[in-house]
Design a protein around this motif. Structure first.
Motif, PDB file in Angstrom:
ATOM      1  N   ASP A  39      -2.344 109.428  29.741  1.00 57.98           N
ATOM      2  CA  ASP A  39      -0.976 109.583  30.257  1.00 57.98           C
ATOM      3  C   ASP A  39       0.064 109.282  29.178  1.00 57.98           C
ATOM      4  O   ASP A  39       1.088 109.965  29.076  1.00 57.98           O
ATOM      5  CB  ASP A  39      -0.748 108.653  31.453  1.00 57.98           C
ATOM      6  CG  ASP A  39      -1.557 109.073  32.675  1.00 57.98           C
ATOM      7  OD1 ASP A  39      -1.827 110.274  32.811  1.00 57.98           O
ATOM      8  OD2 ASP A  39      -1.929 108.197  33.478  1.00 57.98           O
ATOM      9  N   ARG A  44       3.607 110.740  29.822  1.00 60.47           N
ATOM     10  CA  ARG A  44       3.851 110.385  31.226  1.00 60.47           C
ATOM     11  C   ARG A  44       3.984 108.858  31.283  1.00 60.47           C
ATOM     12  O   ARG A  44       3.139 108.140  31.821  1.00 60.47           O
ATOM     13  CB  ARG A  44       2.698 110.882  32.104  1.00 60.47           C
ATOM     14  CG  ARG A  44       2.572 112.404  32.148  1.00 60.47           C
ATOM     15  CD  ARG A  44       1.569 112.853  33.222  1.00 60.47           C
ATOM     16  NE  ARG A  44       0.195 112.474  32.877  1.00 60.47           N
ATOM     17  CZ  ARG A  44      -0.659 113.246  32.206  1.00 60.47           C
ATOM     18  NH1 ARG A  44      -0.270 114.459  31.790  1.00 60.47           N
ATOM     19  NH2 ARG A  44      -1.893 112.840  31.940  1.00 60.47           N
ATOM     20  N   SER A  48       1.959 105.772  33.208  1.00 61.55           N
ATOM     21  CA  SER A  48       1.164 104.819  32.419  1.00 61.55           C
ATOM     22  C   SER A  48       1.518 103.390  32.791  1.00 61.55           C
ATOM     23  O   SER A  48       0.633 102.539  32.993  1.00 61.55           O
ATOM     24  CB  SER A  48       1.419 105.029  30.916  1.00 61.55           C
ATOM     25  OG  SER A  48       0.896 106.251  30.472  1.00 61.55           O
TER      26      SER A  48
END
Length: 265
Positions: A39, A44, A48
């Motif tokens: 992630d 992202r 995370s």
């Protein structure tokens, strides 16, 4: 003003995290932790952070054996995330400060080893060793029994701060020697496992050398030379390859001169 801005950022981050990810019905803590790197690489970040927070707060409910992973790999991932996503560091400092509140000496409060371990582990990741030093000094002044229980956790930070005298107050030469020897014997056994092998024994050798020299040097600088010489004599009895013995002799020779090595790893 800056603090208020960070709080706003953190609040927005939490709301975004809550929307970005929620744990599955039957969560697998290690699978969730492994997803954090993916992630983060995909940027992202909110997801995370949400996964890291969940792992840190709930992983032990599902797998108590993950204590070490929680305070090593998970914190390392958290620190890496913080390099790209500052709200992650804001949250990590918040978690650290909560741990600090639990280890602050108060009448009737028993300081838990696990809380001090969490506090020092986060400080190590944040590069805030001085926080560990200050906390241990406060504990030393208020509750020497508690300070003795957690001394090993604070020792690397105290050495970096060159507070050798405080280290000397809590070092038990015989107990420390026994721990070093037992740890090395265990490492030798593990190294015979083909799934672990040479890489582990290399790590164990470095740790053995550092721990040995540190113990001897701290005894010397605290005017406990006779103990230091006895400990060095016992350490030299450890069986190992020629290279290990040569390095050990070199490190112990420096330690007997009062040269305290930097903590490792």
């Amino acid at each position: 003003m800056k603090f208020g801005f960070l709080l706003v950022v953190l609040l927005i981050s939490r709301l975004a995290s809550a929307e970005a990810w929620t744990p599955p019905k039957d969560p697998d803590p290690m699978k969730i932790l492994q997803e954090v790197d993916v992630d983060t690489q995909a940027k992202r970040y909110e997801e995370s952070l949400a996964k890291l927070e969940w792992f840190y707060e709930h992983a032990l409910e599902y797998q108590p054996s993950l204590t070490g992973v929680r305070l090593s790999f998970a914190l390392s991932n958290w620190g890496k995330l913080g390099q790209s996503y500052p709200p992650a560091l804001v949250k990590l400092r918040e978690v650290r400060d909560a741990a600090k509140a639990r280890i602050t000496p108060e009448e009737g409060r028993k300081i838990a080893f696990e809380d001090f371990q969490e506090f020092t582990s986060i400080n190590r990741e944040l590069g805030d060793a001085e926080q560990t030093v200050d906390a241990f000094r406060a504990l030393d002044a208020a509750d020497t029994d508690a300070a003795q229980r957690v001394f090993a956790l604070a020792e690397p930070a105290l050495i970096r701060a060159k507070d050798y005298e405080l280290c000397g107050k809590y070092i038990d030469a015989d107990e420390s020697l026994e721990q070093i020897l037992n740890s090395y014997k265990m490492a030798e056994k593990l190294a015979k496992n083909p799934k672990i092998g040479d890489s582990y024994i290399k790590y164990a050798n470095k740790k053995f050398l550092n721990d040995s020299a540190t113990l001897v040097a701290l005894l010397v600088v605290n005017d406990r030379t006779a103990e230091a010489e006895e400990v060095a004599h016992e350490l030299k009895k450890v069986e190992g390859d020629g290279k290990l013995h040569a390095k050990l002799t070199t490190e112990l020779d420096k330690a007997i001169q009062g040269v305290v090595p930097k903590p490792w790893p």
